[in-house]
Design a protein around this motif. Structure first.
Motif, PDB file in Angstrom:
ATOM      1  N   VAL A   1      -5.180  11.875   0.336  1.00  0.00           N
ATOM      2  CA  VAL A   1      -3.771  11.936   0.744  1.00  0.00           C
ATOM      3  C   VAL A   1      -2.860  11.839  -0.471  1.00  0.00           C
ATOM      4  N   ARG A   2      -3.136  10.919  -1.361  1.00  0.00           N
ATOM      5  CA  ARG A   2      -2.284  10.733  -2.540  1.00  0.00           C
ATOM      6  C   ARG A   2      -2.307  11.971  -3.437  1.00  0.00           C
ATOM      7  N   ASN A   3      -3.495  12.544  -3.658  1.00  0.00           N
ATOM      8  CA  ASN A   3      -3.595  13.742  -4.496  1.00  0.00           C
ATOM      9  C   ASN A   3      -2.877  14.925  -3.851  1.00  0.00           C
ATOM     10  N   SER A   4      -2.979  15.036  -2.522  1.00  0.00           N
ATOM     11  CA  SER A   4      -2.297  16.132  -1.822  1.00  0.00           C
ATOM     12  C   SER A   4      -0.782  15.982  -1.920  1.00  0.00           C
ATOM     13  N   LEU A   5      -0.288  14.755  -1.798  1.00  0.00           N
ATOM     14  CA  LEU A   5       1.146  14.521  -1.939  1.00  0.00           C
ATOM     15  C   LEU A   5       1.644  14.962  -3.314  1.00  0.00           C
ATOM     16  N   ASN A   6       0.923  14.586  -4.358  1.00  0.00           N
ATOM     17  CA  ASN A   6       1.331  14.953  -5.711  1.00  0.00           C
ATOM     18  C   ASN A   6       1.266  16.455  -5.934  1.00  0.00           C
TER      19      ASN A   6
ATOM     20  N   GLU B   1       0.803  -1.209   0.000  1.00  0.00           N
ATOM     21  CA  GLU B   1       0.000   0.000   0.000  1.00  0.00           C
ATOM     22  C   GLU B   1       0.849   1.277   0.000  1.00  0.00           C
ATOM     23  N   GLU B   2       2.116   1.166  -0.404  1.00  0.00           N
ATOM     24  CA  GLU B   2       2.968   2.349  -0.442  1.00  0.00           C
ATOM     25  C   GLU B   2       2.405   3.372  -1.424  1.00  0.00           C
ATOM     26  N   MET B   3       2.773   4.633  -1.227  1.00  0.00           N
ATOM     27  CA  MET B   3       2.285   5.713  -2.079  1.00  0.00           C
ATOM     28  C   MET B   3       3.437   6.272  -2.905  1.00  0.00           C
ATOM     29  N   GLY B   4       3.134   6.646  -4.122  1.00  0.00           N
ATOM     30  CA  GLY B   4       4.132   7.223  -5.006  1.00  0.00           C
ATOM     31  C   GLY B   4       3.675   8.573  -5.538  1.00  0.00           C
ATOM     32  N   PHE B   5       4.625   9.483  -5.712  1.00  0.00           N
ATOM     33  CA  PHE B   5       4.328  10.807  -6.266  1.00  0.00           C
ATOM     34  C   PHE B   5       5.578  11.328  -6.948  1.00  0.00           C
ATOM     35  N   ASN B   6       5.432  12.391  -7.721  1.00  0.00           N
ATOM     36  CA  ASN B   6       6.539  12.939  -8.491  1.00  0.00           C
ATOM     37  C   ASN B   6       6.970  14.294  -7.944  1.00  0.00           C
ATOM     38  N   SER B   7       8.277  14.504  -7.912  1.00  0.00           N
ATOM     39  CA  SER B   7       8.826  15.770  -7.424  1.00  0.00           C
ATOM     40  C   SER B   7       8.768  16.828  -8.521  1.00  0.00           C
ATOM     41  N   LYS B   8       9.317  17.982  -8.222  1.00  0.00           N
ATOM     42  CA  LYS B   8       9.319  19.091  -9.174  1.00  0.00           C
ATOM     43  C   LYS B   8      10.052  18.732 -10.459  1.00  0.00           C
ATOM     44  N   GLU B   9      11.118  17.902 -10.333  1.00  0.00           N
ATOM     45  CA  GLU B   9      11.860  17.487 -11.525  1.00  0.00           C
ATOM     46  C   GLU B   9      11.211  16.316 -12.250  1.00  0.00           C
ATOM     47  N   GLY B  10      10.123  15.795 -11.700  1.00  0.00           N
ATOM     48  CA  GLY B  10       9.485  14.629 -12.288  1.00  0.00           C
ATOM     49  C   GLY B  10      10.027  13.323 -11.764  1.00  0.00           C
ATOM     50  N   MET B  11      10.855  13.375 -10.718  1.00  0.00           N
ATOM     51  CA  MET B  11      11.431  12.162 -10.140  1.00  0.00           C
ATOM     52  C   MET B  11      10.388  11.453  -9.278  1.00  0.00           C
ATOM     53  N   GLU B  12      10.219  10.145  -9.478  1.00  0.00           N
ATOM     54  CA  GLU B  12       9.250   9.371  -8.698  1.00  0.00           C
ATOM     55  C   GLU B  12       9.828   9.073  -7.315  1.00  0.00           C
ATOM     56  N   ILE B  13       8.990   9.302  -6.300  1.00  0.00           N
ATOM     57  CA  ILE B  13       9.376   9.042  -4.917  1.00  0.00           C
ATOM     58  C   ILE B  13       8.333   8.114  -4.309  1.00  0.00           C
ATOM     59  N   LEU B  14       8.791   7.066  -3.635  1.00  0.00           N
ATOM     60  CA  LEU B  14       7.901   6.118  -2.974  1.00  0.00           C
ATOM     61  C   LEU B  14       8.041   6.274  -1.462  1.00  0.00           C
ATOM     62  N   VAL B  15       6.905   6.252  -0.762  1.00  0.00           N
ATOM     63  CA  VAL B  15       6.927   6.474   0.687  1.00  0.00           C
ATOM     64  C   VAL B  15       5.932   5.564   1.380  1.00  0.00           C
ATOM     65  N   ASP B  16       6.221   5.273   2.650  1.00  0.00           N
ATOM     66  CA  ASP B  16       5.256   4.665   3.562  1.00  0.00           C
ATOM     67  C   ASP B  16       4.678   5.789   4.420  1.00  0.00           C
ATOM     68  N   VAL B  17       3.371   5.783   4.611  1.00  0.00           N
ATOM     69  CA  VAL B  17       2.680   6.916   5.224  1.00  0.00           C
ATOM     70  C   VAL B  17       1.901   6.467   6.452  1.00  0.00           C
ATOM     71  N   SER B  18       1.896   7.331   7.470  1.00  0.00           N
ATOM     72  CA  SER B  18       1.074   7.130   8.663  1.00  0.00           C
ATOM     73  C   SER B  18       0.208   8.367   8.862  1.00  0.00           C
ATOM     74  N   LEU B  19      -1.080   8.145   9.161  1.00  0.00           N
ATOM     75  CA  LEU B  19      -2.008   9.257   9.341  1.00  0.00           C
ATOM     76  C   LEU B  19      -2.987   8.927  10.469  1.00  0.00           C
ATOM     77  N   SER B  20      -3.270   9.925  11.312  1.00  0.00           N
ATOM     78  CA  SER B  20      -4.252   9.775  12.390  1.00  0.00           C
ATOM     79  C   SER B  20      -5.308  10.863  12.239  1.00  0.00           C
ATOM     80  N   TYR B  21      -6.571  10.495  12.422  1.00  0.00           N
ATOM     81  CA  TYR B  21      -7.647  11.469  12.289  1.00  0.00           C
ATOM     82  C   TYR B  21      -8.788  11.107  13.238  1.00  0.00           C
ATOM     83  N   ALA B  22      -9.677  12.071  13.446  1.00  0.00           N
ATOM     84  CA  ALA B  22     -10.862  11.854  14.283  1.00  0.00           C
ATOM     85  C   ALA B  22     -12.021  12.656  13.698  1.00  0.00           C
ATOM     86  N   ILE B  23     -13.252  12.206  13.990  1.00  0.00           N
ATOM     87  CA  ILE B  23     -14.458  12.869  13.492  1.00  0.00           C
ATOM     88  C   ILE B  23     -15.124  13.617  14.634  1.00  0.00           C
ATOM     89  N   ASP B  24     -15.468  14.859  14.407  1.00  0.00           N
ATOM     90  CA  ASP B  24     -16.188  15.661  15.391  1.00  0.00           C
ATOM     91  C   ASP B  24     -17.592  15.081  15.558  1.00  0.00           C
TER      92      ASP B  24
END
Length: 322
Positions: free
Chosen positions: A161-166, A110-133
């Motif tokens: 999350v993926r769209n925000s990373l890109n 389930e790793e996420m991938g996105f491209n940097s300003k130069e177009g270089m692909e970067i792969l990351v493992d992501v952790s996220l915590s959230y709560a609902i009001d």
């Protein structure tokens, strides 16, 4: 001898009628009980919403036009399953991890991938915590129409999350994301995620990478070498600054010592000049008299053993007779 009267047909018919009526009453009572059970099962239900959860009562007829018309339920709730549905949502903090490790999270990559300003692909493992009001659970339901929070977490939220990373990565170089500007990059991504989900009561408690971002080995080696060169140059600058500071300190100390010696010499010369200017015949005579007076005060009354006269001879003092 006892004689039993044989029941006549009328008595038998009466007993049979009573038996049938009694049995019919039992059937009616049983049917009523079944009807009550069916009514309770199909028309009324009771559920309990546990602490840390909030329920919303959804009208199955679809007459609720907005979040303001959806009631929030907590504790014991009685409702009709033919007309409404109770959907529970946890309001405590949810933590999700999307990694390439199949032993963590779902058993898939389930790793996420996105491209940097130069177009270089970067792969990351992501952790996220959230709560609902809890007060905005109806808004959350109206927006996403999900009854299972897992569908939101691994579907809608993952896409956000993926769209925000890109989107944010398009303004950062790979060196920025991999290096010292990583915290700035993560902060901007978290702010963008919050901006997209905050209107429906979702607050992001934490967002970050698990481990370092993964880039091609050549790029990682180049970034590491550059970072080491910068550190060495910084260390050399610090050492040079230290040496210069020590040299400046020694020069300052030497200059201080020289100035102090000049000042002392100047002071002594000035004192001597003042003394010379103050020497007069009267002062010299006064000093001679003061010195003679001091010698007289210190004399113990005994004559010296050897006395020299004004001539060239010498007179020895003999002991006095007893």
């Amino acid at each position: 001898m006892t004689i039993f009267n044989r029941p006549n047909d009328r008595d038998v018919e009466f007993v049979q009628r009573k038996t049938v009526e009694h049995f019919r009453g039992l059937l009616i009572a049983a049917a009523a009980m079944v009807a009550v059970v069916v009514l309770v099962v199909f028309l009324l239900r009771v559920t309990r919403i546990e602490a840390g959860h909030v329920g919303v009562e959804i009208n199955l007829a679809g007459s609720q036009r907005g979040a303001s018309e959806i009631p929030i339920r907590t504790g014991w709730v009685v409702y009709s399953p033919l007309r409404t549905q109770i959907i529970e949502f946890p309001t405590y903090v949810q933590t999700v991890k999307w990694t390439r490790d199949t032993a963590e999270g779902h058993p898939i990559n389930e790793e996420m991938g996105f491209n940097s300003k130069e177009g270089m692909e970067i792969l990351v493992d992501v952790s996220l915590s959230y709560a609902i009001d809890p007060s905005k659970v109806p808004d959350f339901y109206v927006k996403y129409r999900v009854s299972d929070l897992e569908l939101f977490t691994h579907g809608i939220l993952r896409d956000i999350v993926r769209n925000s990373l890109n989107e944010v990565a398009s303004t950062f170089t790979v060196e920025d994301i991999y290096g010292e500007r990583k915290a700035d990059f993560l902060g901007k991504v978290q702010a963008m995620i919050e901006q997209k989900v905050a209107p429906v009561g979702v607050s992001v408690q934490q967002f970050g990478f698990i481990g370092a971002p993964r880039v091609p080995e050549v790029i990682a080696a180049a970034i590491t070498a550059k970072a080491q060169a910068i550190q060495q140059a910084e260390r050399a600058r610090n050492e040079l600054a230290t040496t210069q500071a020590e040299a400046a300190k020694k020069i300052a100390e030497a200059e201080g010592d020289a100035k102090s010696m000049v000042t002392r010499a100047q002071g002594e010369a000035d004192a001597n000049r003042i003394r010379q200017n103050s020497l007069t015949p009267q002062l010299l005579e006064l000093r001679r008299i003061e010195n003679s007076q001091m010698l007289i005060e210190k004399w113990n009354g005994q004559l010296p053993q050897v006395e020299s006269g004004q001539g060239s001879g010498m007179m020895l003092q003999l002991p006095r007779p007893q």
